[in-house]
Scaffold this motif. Structure first.
Motif, PDB file in Angstrom:
ATOM      1  N   ARG A  65       8.835  18.458   1.334  1.00 52.56           N
ATOM      2  CA  ARG A  65       8.398  17.106   0.965  1.00 52.56           C
ATOM      3  C   ARG A  65       9.614  16.264   0.595  1.00 52.56           C
ATOM      4  O   ARG A  65      10.521  16.753  -0.071  1.00 52.56           O
ATOM      5  N   GLU A  67      11.356  13.035  -1.476  1.00 47.35           N
ATOM      6  CA  GLU A  67      11.202  12.551  -2.845  1.00 47.35           C
ATOM      7  C   GLU A  67      10.074  11.520  -2.928  1.00 47.35           C
ATOM      8  O   GLU A  67       9.271  11.531  -3.865  1.00 47.35           O
ATOM      9  N   GLU A  70       6.737  13.282  -2.576  1.00 48.92           N
ATOM     10  CA  GLU A  70       6.484  13.981  -3.843  1.00 48.92           C
ATOM     11  C   GLU A  70       5.920  13.005  -4.872  1.00 48.92           C
ATOM     12  O   GLU A  70       4.958  13.312  -5.584  1.00 48.92           O
ATOM     13  N   THR A  74       1.950  12.880  -6.759  1.00 54.13           N
ATOM     14  CA  THR A  74       1.720  13.016  -8.203  1.00 54.13           C
ATOM     15  C   THR A  74       0.494  12.249  -8.661  1.00 54.13           C
ATOM     16  O   THR A  74      -0.017  12.494  -9.753  1.00 54.13           O
ATOM     17  N   ARG A  84       0.656  18.038   1.358  1.00 52.03           N
ATOM     18  CA  ARG A  84       1.548  17.116   2.066  1.00 52.03           C
ATOM     19  C   ARG A  84       0.793  15.836   2.362  1.00 52.03           C
ATOM     20  O   ARG A  84      -0.429  15.778   2.269  1.00 52.03           O
TER      21      ARG A  84
END
Length: 107
Positions: A65, A67, A70, A74, A84
């Motif tokens: 992944r 940044e 990612e 979250t 993903r």
């Protein structure tokens, strides 16, 4: 070259689709009317409506992944290590037969 992508929903229903090499998993889902993939941002990695889980057999082949990816993930509850964004997985010949799992719902 066309690349096969298999989408498995939360009930186990499998949908085999194909997309052009260079496209991405989200675009293949949207173009093939796969329920559960919205792609609201059009593949700009600005939402998480193309959230998928990569089948364990394919995890090493889809890469890490980014940044940005990612950070988008979250916002989702209970994100698995294999989670993903479909827009971030580019189709290559090595991914022919890629199997991904769909969440019960997108957030």
């Amino acid at each position: 070259m066309m690349v096969k992508v298999i989408f498995v929903d939360h009930t186990g229903l499998r949908r085999e689709t194909e997309g052009a090499e260079g496209s991405n998993v989200m675009r293949v889902a949207v173009d093939n009317n796969v329920p559960g993939i919205d792609g609201d941002c059009g593949g700009m990695c600005a939402c998480a409506t193309c959230h998928i889980t990569v089948d364990a057999a394919w995890a090493d082949k889809t890469g890490e992944r980014s940044e940005l990816e990612e950070s988008m993930l979250t916002f989702l509850p209970d994100v698995s290590p294999a989670a993903r964004l479909g827009c971030q997985i580019k189709l290559t010949p090595e991914l022919d037969g890629l199997t991904v799992h769909l969440p019960i719902e997108q957030f």
